[in-house]
Write an enzyme that holds these catalytic residues in place. Structure first.
Site, PDB file in Angstrom:
ATOM      1  N   GLU A 123      37.261  59.554  65.257  1.00 35.26           N
ATOM      2  CA  GLU A 123      36.090  60.439  65.349  1.00 35.26           C
ATOM      3  C   GLU A 123      35.673  60.828  63.933  1.00 35.26           C
ATOM      4  OE1 GLU A 123      36.381  62.932  69.465  1.00 35.26           O
ATOM      5  OE2 GLU A 123      37.768  63.569  67.915  1.00 35.26           O
ATOM      6  N   ASN A 151      39.731  65.672  72.116  1.00 32.85           N
ATOM      7  CA  ASN A 151      40.650  66.769  72.438  1.00 32.85           C
ATOM      8  C   ASN A 151      40.002  67.876  73.259  1.00 32.85           C
ATOM      9  OD1 ASN A 151      42.891  65.588  71.363  1.00 32.85           O
ATOM     10  ND2 ASN A 151      42.589  66.449  69.327  1.00 32.85           N
ATOM     11  N   SER A 199      42.874  68.123  64.375  1.00 29.45           N
ATOM     12  CA  SER A 199      42.597  67.819  65.784  1.00 29.45           C
ATOM     13  C   SER A 199      41.543  68.749  66.355  1.00 29.45           C
ATOM     14  CB  SER A 199      43.865  68.002  66.617  1.00 29.45           C
ATOM     15  OG  SER A 199      44.879  67.174  66.158  1.00 29.45           O
ATOM     16  N   HIS A 221      39.051  61.890  62.072  1.00 31.74           N
ATOM     17  CA  HIS A 221      40.094  62.219  63.054  1.00 31.74           C
ATOM     18  C   HIS A 221      40.638  60.952  63.710  1.00 31.74           C
ATOM     19  CE1 HIS A 221      41.275  64.128  67.122  1.00 31.74           C
ATOM     20  NE2 HIS A 221      42.278  64.199  66.278  1.00 31.74           N
TER      21      HIS A 221
HETATM   22  N1  LIG Z   1      49.961  64.384  66.850  1.00 33.20           N
HETATM   23  C1  LIG Z   1      48.813  63.874  67.227  1.00 33.20           C
HETATM   24  O1  LIG Z   1      48.703  63.243  68.278  1.00 33.20           O
HETATM   25  C2  LIG Z   1      47.604  64.052  66.347  1.00 33.20           C
HETATM   26  C3  LIG Z   1      46.461  63.253  66.564  1.00 33.20           C
HETATM   27  C4  LIG Z   1      45.359  63.398  65.710  1.00 33.20           C
HETATM   28  C5  LIG Z   1      45.382  64.352  64.685  1.00 33.20           C
HETATM   29  N2  LIG Z   1      46.503  65.131  64.521  1.00 33.20           N
HETATM   30  C6  LIG Z   1      46.504  66.108  63.408  1.00 33.20           C
HETATM   31  O2  LIG Z   1      47.171  65.535  62.327  1.00 33.20           O
HETATM   32  C7  LIG Z   1      47.817  66.566  61.555  1.00 33.20           C
HETATM   33  C8  LIG Z   1      49.301  66.247  61.411  1.00 33.20           C
HETATM   34  O3  LIG Z   1      49.896  66.131  62.694  1.00 33.20           O
HETATM   35  P1  LIG Z   1      51.254  65.333  62.920  1.00 33.20           P
HETATM   36  O4  LIG Z   1      51.339  65.064  64.375  1.00 33.20           O
HETATM   37  O5  LIG Z   1      51.369  64.207  61.943  1.00 33.20           O
HETATM   38  O6  LIG Z   1      52.323  66.479  62.538  1.00 33.20           O
HETATM   39  P2  LIG Z   1      53.838  66.292  62.006  1.00 33.20           P
HETATM   40  O7  LIG Z   1      54.520  67.572  62.318  1.00 33.20           O
HETATM   41  O8  LIG Z   1      54.433  65.004  62.477  1.00 33.20           O
HETATM   42  O9  LIG Z   1      53.651  66.144  60.408  1.00 33.20           O
HETATM   43  C9  LIG Z   1      53.108  67.141  59.591  1.00 33.20           C
HETATM   44  C10 LIG Z   1      53.624  66.892  58.172  1.00 33.20           C
HETATM   45  O10 LIG Z   1      52.927  67.759  57.275  1.00 33.20           O
HETATM   46  C11 LIG Z   1      53.856  68.206  56.300  1.00 33.20           C
HETATM   47  N3  LIG Z   1      53.347  69.407  55.670  1.00 33.20           N
HETATM   48  C12 LIG Z   1      53.328  70.676  56.168  1.00 33.20           C
HETATM   49  N4  LIG Z   1      52.772  71.501  55.267  1.00 33.20           N
HETATM   50  C13 LIG Z   1      52.422  70.754  54.191  1.00 33.20           C
HETATM   51  C14 LIG Z   1      51.836  71.032  52.929  1.00 33.20           C
HETATM   52  N5  LIG Z   1      51.480  72.271  52.596  1.00 33.20           N
HETATM   53  N6  LIG Z   1      51.626  70.020  52.059  1.00 33.20           N
HETATM   54  C15 LIG Z   1      51.995  68.757  52.378  1.00 33.20           C
HETATM   55  N7  LIG Z   1      52.574  68.427  53.560  1.00 33.20           N
HETATM   56  C16 LIG Z   1      52.789  69.415  54.446  1.00 33.20           C
HETATM   57  C17 LIG Z   1      55.164  68.388  57.067  1.00 33.20           C
HETATM   58  O11 LIG Z   1      56.293  68.400  56.193  1.00 33.20           O
HETATM   59  C18 LIG Z   1      55.126  67.181  57.988  1.00 33.20           C
HETATM   60  O12 LIG Z   1      55.750  66.054  57.392  1.00 33.20           O
HETATM   61  C19 LIG Z   1      47.518  67.886  62.289  1.00 33.20           C
HETATM   62  O13 LIG Z   1      46.386  68.486  61.723  1.00 33.20           O
HETATM   63  C20 LIG Z   1      47.239  67.408  63.707  1.00 33.20           C
HETATM   64  O14 LIG Z   1      46.431  68.277  64.435  1.00 33.20           O
HETATM   65  C21 LIG Z   1      47.615  64.993  65.311  1.00 33.20           C
END
Ligand SMILES: NC(=O)c1ccc[n+]([C@@H]2O[C@H](COP(=O)([O-])OP(=O)(O)OC[C@H]3O[C@@H](n4cnc5c(N)ncnc54)[C@H](O)[C@@H]3O)[C@@H](O)[C@H]2O)c1
Length: 293
Positions: free
Chosen positions: A154, A192, A121, A142
């Site tokens: 993005e 963001n 993000s 993204h």
């Molecule tokens: N939440 C949002 O609105 C959003 C939007 C766009 C991008 N993102 C980005 O997407 C990414 C994930 O966010 P999310 O909301 O899905 O988080 P989340 O907490 O729902 O999921 C993260 C997952 O990653 C796993 N994980 C952690 N360490 C790991 C590793 N070493 N190897 C493999 N898996 C691992 C966790 O077990 C978990 O299942 C982040 O970088 C976040 O910034 C989030």
């Protein structure tokens, strides 16, 4: 020559990772879903199944499309299981050290020509790329949350990203029927950079007692015509992700206007991360969300 992408690996089966797997499989890509926890892979698959079933009931996809898409997604419990992928999208936790460690483990198992992308993000694509063996084949892709519904993606080039990687990523995203906005590699990119300071300001508004949770969200829904209030949205994004993005903005742009609100820090320290832990600015444990302040 634009590389042909057939098999997509996804690291992180959380709310974003399972959404990315969902849209890739529906678009005809073979998908390998990886997570540090096998239970999260199972939970991710169950979520995809449920979300596709909802699409069938709304008639946005057919039952045959659902079955075919689900059959294209397989678990990748070990990082080695991603070895045959043409593109791997990292979508794990928003922590730079964690992402660097993932890339260090991933790159040796990949084909030399495979593209690596991050769904970060906020974190610098150039910096993440430098922790891989292929900065020229590294890019930011993204997605927005929830991935199956949101139209935007993005695309962010790092300083070393080559044209072939950028072009292949554009073709890939277009096949997912998403619209691309190209952003330069600045902290938190476009969406963001604008959205998270607004959410942080809403949390300051709560912290300073200007309004309670309900008043702030109602004000922005009805007064600014936002589909969701900013605190509701923060819970939806995940408060840990919101805090990480504000920290990247604060450190990366060195401007006090991006200082994360202390109340946001406190919620994250308490493990109240929003919907995913059933508690954030709202409590989700009952029939309907209840404001906590
Ligand atoms: N939440 C949002 O609105 C959003 C939007 C766009 C991008 N993102 C980005 O997407 C990414 C994930 O966010 P999310 O909301 O899905 O988080 P989340 O907490 O729902 O999921 C993260 C997952 O990653 C796993 N994980 C952690 N360490 C790991 C590793 N070493 N190897 C493999 N898996 C691992 C966790 O077990 C978990 O299942 C982040 O970088 C976040 O910034 C989030």
């Amino acid at each position: 020559m634009t590389a042909t992408i057939k098999t997509v690996g996804i690291i992180g089966a959380g709310q974003m990772g399972n959404g990315i797997a969902h849209v890739c499989a529906l678009a005809g890509f073979d998908v390998k879903l990886n997570d540090i926890s096998p239970d999260r892979i199972k939970a991710g698959m169950a979520t995809i199944n449920g979300n596709m079933a909802r699409q069938v009931s709304k008639k946005t996809i057919s039952e045959d499309e659902r079955k075919a898409a689900l059959a294209r997604i397989g678990p990748a419990e070990k990082i080695e299981d991603l070895g045959a992928c043409d593109l791997v999208i990292e979508s794990a936790v928003e922590k730079e050290e964690a992402k660097r460690k993932i890339f260090a483990d991933l790159c040796p198992v990949l084909k030399p020509e495979a593209i690596v992308a991050s769904n970060t993000s906020s974190i610098s694509i150039t910096r993440l790329a430098s922790s891989t063996d292929r900065p020229e084949r590294f890019i930011g892709i993204h997605f927005m949350n929830p991935v199956p519904l949101m139209e935007l993606v993005e695309l962010i080039r790092g300083i070393a990203t080559d044209d072939a990687t950028f072009d292949a990523s554009k073709v890939f995203v277009t096949k997912l029927h998403k619209t691309i906005a190209v952003s330069e590699d600045f902290p938190a990119f476009i969406v963001n950079r604008i959205l998270l300071p607004m959410i942080n300001e809403a949390i300051y508004t709560l912290y300073e007692g200007v309004g309670n949770v309900e008043a702030i969200d109602t004000a922005m829904r009805l007064g600014a015509h936002h589909p969701m209030g900013p605190l509701e949205l923060a819970d939806f994004i995940g408060l840990d992700t919101c805090l990480s993005v504000m920290q990247v903005l604060h450190e990366g742009l060195a401007d006090s206007k991006y200082r994360p609100c202390p109340l946001l820090v406190k919620y994250v320290e308490a493990g109240w991360l929003g919907r995913k832990t059933q508690r954030g600015f709202y409590d989700y444990r009952g029939d309907k969300p209840v404001p906590t302040r």
